[in-house]
Design an enzyme around this catalytic site. Structure first.
Site, short mmCIF file in Angstrom:
data_model
loop_
_atom_site.label_atom_id
_atom_site.label_comp_id
_atom_site.label_asym_id
_atom_site.label_seq_id
_atom_site.Cartn_x
_atom_site.Cartn_y
_atom_site.Cartn_z
CB SER A 170 -14.56 -18.03 2.34
OG SER A 170 -13.41 -18.12 3.14
CG ASP A 266 -16.15 -22.10 9.02
OD1 ASP A 266 -15.23 -21.31 9.28
OD2 ASP A 266 -16.61 -22.27 7.88
CG HIS A 296 -13.77 -22.19 5.92
ND1 HIS A 296 -14.65 -21.17 6.19
CD2 HIS A 296 -13.02 -21.76 4.87
CE1 HIS A 296 -14.45 -20.18 5.35
NE2 HIS A 296 -13.46 -20.52 4.52
#
Length: 328
Positions: A170, A266, A296
């Site tokens: 991330s 995502d 995500h």
């Protein structure tokens, strides 16, 4: 007036419910959890200290993996070492996620430990500074400093300096890309980059996301607020530096082989796929894996789901092949 407001609110709730239901249909049953219905998109930044405290839970360290704390020239790091690590071994500098605003190394004990145990590399996880108290480039400076420490102390750590990789998830994936880029520019290149659904492009915060992506865990509103807090100016502004948003980097030639993994639900799907394509066009070897139905952070919410385990298995295999025992 009250009746009109109530009607508007009901309409908004209905619109949200319909959109959420449609998005859930695109998520495999094994990845569904009630926590997908909880959003912190409206949470004010003033409550960040409380949020960080609530996220301090560590994931379990795998059996047989030793974790030690070190000081990397002023940057706190954790070292993960499996009992059978050969010397010298490869190494992975790991950078946790959290939108540049939250997170800590302990949240990745399980993943960092798994990589150390299954690849025979030394994993070094960085406890970097967070925004908005310490905005860009504080965290990048910390990560780059930890990498320089790892490179400079490779002999002492039992590491082959030619087999050092950088990875992250991330925001940590974006930081990993930025750290790799800075190392390349400084003439201290690394061997490999491992980018798990990386946060690469602040301009995504302003883009229309097709296909209903980004509905869960990390959505467009959260993305805008995080980028703005991180760079100190509106997300998507012309002056956002490429060091903060690696997707803005124009010249990608000469960067190391890279693995990128992201789910097709995502928010970062498009920016990650685009970055992989640009790397390939620049002559960089790239392995891109798009996981069907994954949103995500699914590996944090449902870590035991078979598809998540397989996704993380791909990451482990990529590290092993690039800098681990299989890469010797």
């Amino acid at each position: 007036m009250k009746r009109a407001l109530a009607g508007a609110l009901a309409g908004l709730v209905g619109w949200w419910a319909v959109g959420t239901t449609r998005a859930l249909r695109r998520v495999p049953p094994e990845l569904r959890t009630p926590r997908l219905l909880v959003s912190s998109a409206w949470m004010p930044l003033a409550v960040l200290p409380r949020l960080r405290a609530g996220m301090r839970q560590d994931t379990p360290v795998p059996p047989g993996v030793a974790v030690t704390e070190r000081d990397a020239d002023g940057v706190p790091v954790l070292l993960y070492e499996g009992g059978s690590r050969p010397v010298p071994s490869g190494a992975l500098l790991w950078i946790h996620g959290g939108g540049h605003l939250v997170g800590h190394p302990g949240m990745d004990h399980a993943l960092a430990g798994r990589i150390a145990a299954e690849t025979g590399v030394l994993v070094v996880s960085v406890d970097y500074r967070l925004a908005p108290e310490d905005p860009f480039p504080a965290d990048l400076d910390d990560c780059s400093g930890a990498l320089r420490w790892l490179q400079d102390h490779a002999d002492d750590l039992g590491v082959d300096p030619a087999r050092i990789a950088v990875g992250g998830a991330s925001a940590g994936g974006g930081l990993a890309a930025a750290t790799v880029n800075r190392a390349h520019d400084e003439g201290r290149p690394v061997a490999f980059a491992l980018l798990e659904y990386p946060m690469l492009d602040d301009r995504t915060a302003l883009a229309r996301v097709p296909g209903g992506r980004g509905r869960f865990v990390w959505n467009a509103r959260m993305n805008r607020r995080a980028w703005t807090a991180y760079v100190g100016s509106p997300a998507g502004a012309p002056g956002v530096p490429e060091g903060a948003a690696p997707a803005r980097r124009r010249d990608l030639a000469g960067l190391p082989p890279t693995w990128i993994g992201v789910g097709d639900q995502d928010l970062f799907h498009d920016e990650d796929v685009s970055y992989a394509g640009r790397l390939r066009a620049a002559g960089v070897p790239v392995e891109l894996h798009v996981e069907p139905g994954m949103y995500h952070g699914a590996d944090a919410l449902v870590p035991d789901a078979p598809s998540v385990q397989a996704f993380r298995g791909r990451m482990v295999a990529a590290v092993r092949a690039a800098v681990g025992e299989a890469g010797q």
